[in-house]
Design a protein around this motif. Structure first.
Motif, mmCIF file in Angstrom:
data_model
loop_
_atom_site.group_PDB
_atom_site.id
_atom_site.type_symbol
_atom_site.label_atom_id
_atom_site.label_comp_id
_atom_site.label_asym_id
_atom_site.label_seq_id
_atom_site.Cartn_x
_atom_site.Cartn_y
_atom_site.Cartn_z
ATOM 1 N N ASP A 132 0.714 -1.158 0.147
ATOM 2 C CA ASP A 132 -0.019 0.039 0.074
ATOM 3 C C ASP A 132 0.897 1.273 -0.149
ATOM 4 O OD1 ASP A 132 -3.031 -0.612 0.357
ATOM 5 O OD2 ASP A 132 -2.262 -2.085 1.560
ATOM 6 N N LEU A 133 2.046 1.176 0.649
ATOM 7 C CA LEU A 133 2.793 2.375 0.733
ATOM 8 C C LEU A 133 3.504 2.646 -0.489
ATOM 9 C CD1 LEU A 133 4.446 4.658 2.341
ATOM 10 C CD2 LEU A 133 6.279 3.026 2.733
ATOM 11 N N ALA A 134 3.626 1.523 -1.403
ATOM 12 C CA ALA A 134 4.329 1.812 -2.585
ATOM 13 C C ALA A 134 3.184 2.495 -3.618
ATOM 14 C CB ALA A 134 4.718 0.513 -3.499
ATOM 15 N N ALA A 135 1.919 1.912 -3.501
ATOM 16 C CA ALA A 135 0.788 2.509 -4.406
ATOM 17 C C ALA A 135 0.969 4.036 -4.046
ATOM 18 C CB ALA A 135 -0.357 1.664 -4.086
ATOM 19 N N ASP A 136 0.672 4.319 -2.837
ATOM 20 C CA ASP A 136 0.543 5.781 -2.351
ATOM 21 C C ASP A 136 1.744 6.733 -2.806
ATOM 22 O OD1 ASP A 136 -1.358 7.554 -1.113
ATOM 23 O OD2 ASP A 136 -0.302 7.605 0.624
ATOM 24 N N MET A 137 2.763 6.095 -3.089
ATOM 25 C CA MET A 137 4.038 6.771 -3.164
ATOM 26 C C MET A 137 4.043 7.146 -4.909
ATOM 27 S SD MET A 137 6.874 5.321 -0.576
ATOM 28 C CE MET A 137 8.292 6.269 -1.317
ATOM 29 N N GLY A 138 3.209 6.294 -5.519
ATOM 30 C CA GLY A 138 3.210 6.330 -6.872
ATOM 31 C C GLY A 138 3.746 5.186 -7.616
ATOM 32 N N PHE A 139 4.128 4.035 -6.949
ATOM 33 C CA PHE A 139 4.667 2.826 -7.410
ATOM 34 C C PHE A 139 3.864 1.750 -7.270
ATOM 35 C CE2 PHE A 139 8.108 5.682 -5.817
ATOM 36 C CZ PHE A 139 8.807 5.984 -7.222
ATOM 37 N N ILE A 140 2.522 1.711 -7.681
ATOM 38 C CA ILE A 140 1.620 0.855 -7.617
ATOM 39 C C ILE A 140 2.154 -0.683 -8.167
ATOM 40 C CG2 ILE A 140 0.021 1.195 -9.500
ATOM 41 C CD1 ILE A 140 -2.044 0.279 -7.757
ATOM 42 N N GLY A 141 2.124 -1.828 -7.278
ATOM 43 C CA GLY A 141 2.540 -3.144 -7.841
ATOM 44 C C GLY A 141 4.143 -2.865 -7.729
ATOM 45 N N SER A 142 4.736 -1.991 -7.177
ATOM 46 C CA SER A 142 6.279 -2.304 -7.514
ATOM 47 C C SER A 142 6.809 -1.784 -5.833
ATOM 48 C CB SER A 142 6.928 -1.347 -8.425
ATOM 49 O OG SER A 142 6.230 -1.463 -9.671
ATOM 50 N N PRO A 143 6.693 -2.743 -4.869
ATOM 51 C CA PRO A 143 6.977 -2.180 -3.692
ATOM 52 C C PRO A 143 8.622 -2.468 -3.448
ATOM 53 C CG PRO A 143 6.115 -4.340 -3.847
ATOM 54 C CD PRO A 143 5.764 -3.879 -4.986
ATOM 55 N N ASN A 144 9.255 -2.898 -4.572
ATOM 56 C CA ASN A 144 10.929 -3.248 -4.482
ATOM 57 C C ASN A 144 11.312 -1.630 -4.832
ATOM 58 O OD1 ASN A 144 10.862 -5.584 -3.289
ATOM 59 N ND2 ASN A 144 10.431 -6.700 -5.292
ATOM 60 N N GLN A 145 10.667 -0.886 -5.199
ATOM 61 C CA GLN A 145 11.402 0.241 -5.658
ATOM 62 C C GLN A 145 12.245 0.938 -4.903
ATOM 63 O OE1 GLN A 145 11.430 2.409 -8.624
ATOM 64 N NE2 GLN A 145 10.123 1.028 -9.816
ATOM 65 N N ALA A 146 13.251 1.526 -5.238
ATOM 66 C CA ALA A 146 14.314 2.030 -4.193
ATOM 67 C C ALA A 146 13.618 2.999 -3.260
ATOM 68 C CB ALA A 146 15.614 2.610 -4.878
ATOM 69 N N GLU A 147 12.903 3.917 -3.596
ATOM 70 C CA GLU A 147 12.455 4.982 -2.887
ATOM 71 C C GLU A 147 11.680 4.351 -1.695
ATOM 72 O OE1 GLU A 147 10.682 8.565 -4.916
ATOM 73 O OE2 GLU A 147 11.462 7.856 -6.469
ATOM 74 N N VAL A 148 10.683 3.371 -2.063
ATOM 75 C CA VAL A 148 9.914 2.395 -1.212
ATOM 76 C C VAL A 148 10.800 1.787 -0.251
ATOM 77 C CG1 VAL A 148 7.938 0.883 -1.053
ATOM 78 C CG2 VAL A 148 8.096 2.363 -2.877
ATOM 79 N N ARG A 149 11.543 0.991 -0.538
ATOM 80 C CA ARG A 149 12.439 0.203 0.374
ATOM 81 C C ARG A 149 13.121 1.218 1.210
ATOM 82 N NH1 ARG A 149 15.362 -4.878 0.034
ATOM 83 N NH2 ARG A 149 14.453 -5.182 -1.788
ATOM 84 N N VAL A 195 10.519 2.297 3.855
ATOM 85 C CA VAL A 195 10.421 1.132 4.906
ATOM 86 C C VAL A 195 11.603 0.926 5.787
ATOM 87 C CG1 VAL A 195 10.093 -1.485 4.883
ATOM 88 C CG2 VAL A 195 8.831 -0.201 3.100
ATOM 89 N N LEU A 196 12.600 1.073 5.479
ATOM 90 C CA LEU A 196 13.760 0.761 6.371
ATOM 91 C C LEU A 196 13.970 2.044 7.272
ATOM 92 C CD1 LEU A 196 16.244 -0.757 3.876
ATOM 93 C CD2 LEU A 196 14.960 -2.139 5.407
ATOM 94 N N GLY A 235 11.034 2.143 20.967
ATOM 95 C CA GLY A 235 10.968 1.124 21.906
ATOM 96 C C GLY A 235 9.862 0.385 21.484
ATOM 97 N N LYS A 236 9.218 0.368 20.400
ATOM 98 C CA LYS A 236 8.283 -0.686 19.947
ATOM 99 C C LYS A 236 8.484 -1.584 19.141
ATOM 100 C CE LYS A 236 4.936 2.770 21.328
ATOM 101 N NZ LYS A 236 4.052 2.641 22.520
ATOM 102 N N ALA A 237 7.718 -2.743 18.979
ATOM 103 C CA ALA A 237 8.076 -3.623 18.123
ATOM 104 C C ALA A 237 7.707 -3.524 16.752
ATOM 105 C CB ALA A 237 7.328 -5.052 18.451
ATOM 106 N N ALA A 238 8.586 -3.824 15.782
ATOM 107 C CA ALA A 238 8.428 -3.434 14.272
ATOM 108 C C ALA A 238 8.182 -4.790 13.754
ATOM 109 C CB ALA A 238 9.904 -2.940 13.949
ATOM 110 N N GLY A 239 7.290 -4.584 12.724
ATOM 111 C CA GLY A 239 7.011 -5.588 11.783
ATOM 112 C C GLY A 239 6.734 -5.489 10.317
ATOM 113 N N ILE A 240 6.668 -6.521 9.576
ATOM 114 C CA ILE A 240 6.454 -6.360 8.173
ATOM 115 C C ILE A 240 5.941 -7.759 7.472
ATOM 116 C CG2 ILE A 240 8.929 -6.996 7.592
ATOM 117 C CD1 ILE A 240 8.764 -4.692 5.459
ATOM 118 N N LEU A 241 5.244 -7.486 6.425
ATOM 119 C CA LEU A 241 5.041 -8.707 5.632
ATOM 120 C C LEU A 241 5.480 -8.512 4.151
ATOM 121 C CD1 LEU A 241 3.609 -11.479 4.398
ATOM 122 C CD2 LEU A 241 1.742 -9.744 4.040
ATOM 123 N N THR A 242 6.631 -9.183 3.701
ATOM 124 C CA THR A 242 7.544 -9.254 2.474
ATOM 125 C C THR A 242 7.993 -10.450 2.181
ATOM 126 O OG1 THR A 242 9.105 -8.176 1.242
ATOM 127 C CG2 THR A 242 9.472 -8.590 3.675
#
Length: 258
Positions: free
Chosen positions: A178-195, A198-199, A209-216
């Motif tokens: 969803d972040l990739a789509a909102d950033m203008g890269f729908i379907g391309s979450p591996n774009q450098a800007e998206v990555r 995320v990081l 101090g919170k737990a961080a999670g991801i699905l990839t």
């Protein structure tokens, strides 16, 4: 007798990595097989899968019988949905599309009994209290509920610090698709800007101090997130795993016989 211990919540609070799988096939048989596979947790998805309260409850039952932790994602963070899922026995919730600190605070209120929250008191009817067999459920339930929020668009990313400041939010999950789509890269979450976004978010979550999670399914990104301190990582999805395995099997058979 207090509410059942939530081992997932305890593990991520201690920084111990928990590996999980997304369940979208909406079937107790699949959930039971998955629960025996060796994952630490399984997410029952009601946002993008055809689940309802009854199918979610059935999956909670079979997953719990295998000693694996079950997490539930509702379609949206509505108080009435959260109430039903908690009463059905879910102890860990992942709420999609959280975009502000105020929204995060509302979710904390939704998982908390009055006078500090707004969760409806109906535990005598609920599977969560073992149908009133857990005498101290009302006073101990909140300690074992794990509230995780999804930040998955640019508005949420802009409000990340406000969300992280909310007491009662146990962890923040970043949604690359969803972040990739909102950033203008729908379907391309591996774009450098998206990555990079995320990081950066994972780094900020851990620093707060919170737990961080991801699905990839990207193993490289999984490793990077873990190196930055992410503690709950979903590495597979039952739907895509089944689909690609079935297609590969059919293609292999066709290659041998046609």
């Amino acid at each position: 007798m207090p509410a059942p211990h939530n081992p997932f919540k305890a593990a991520i609070a201690q920084g111990n990595v928990q590996l999980g799988c997304w369940l979208g096939l909406a079937d107790p048989y699949i959930a039971e097989i998955s629960a025996g596979a060796g994952f630490d947790w399984l997410l029952i998805d009601a946002e993008h899968a055809p689940n309802d309260l009854r199918s979610i409850t059935a999956q909670l039952q079979v997953i719990g019988a295998r000693g694996v932790h079950a997490m539930v994602r509702p379609p949206i963070g509505e108080t009435w949905m959260i109430k039903q899922l908690l009463d059905a026995g879910a102890q860990s919730l992942l709420i999609p599309m959280v975009e502000s600190g105020a929204q995060a605070q509302g979710l904390v209120d939704a998982v908390t009994y009055p006078p500090h929250g707004v969760r409806g008191v109906g535990s005598a009817l609920a599977r969560a209290s073992d149908f009133a067999a857990i005498g101290d459920y009302l006073t101990t339930a909140r300690e074992e509920i794990c509230l995780l929020v999804q930040v998955e668009n640019t508005k949420g990313m802009a409000a990340l610090d406000d969300i992280l400041a909310v007491e009662g939010v146990d962890g923040v999950f970043i949604g690359p698709a969803d972040l990739a789509a909102d950033m203008g890269f729908i379907g391309s979450p591996n774009q450098a800007e998206v990555r990079a976004a995320v990081l950066d978010a994972i780094t900020r979550i851990v620093a707060a101090g919170k737990a961080a999670g991801i699905l990839t399914l990207d193993q490289g990104l999984q490793a990077q997130c873990r190196d930055l301190g992410a503690t709950f990582i979903a590495t597979e999805i039952d739907v895509t795993l089944f689909a690609r395995t079935m297609r590969a099997s059919a293609a292999e058979a066709a290659k041998r016989f046609k």
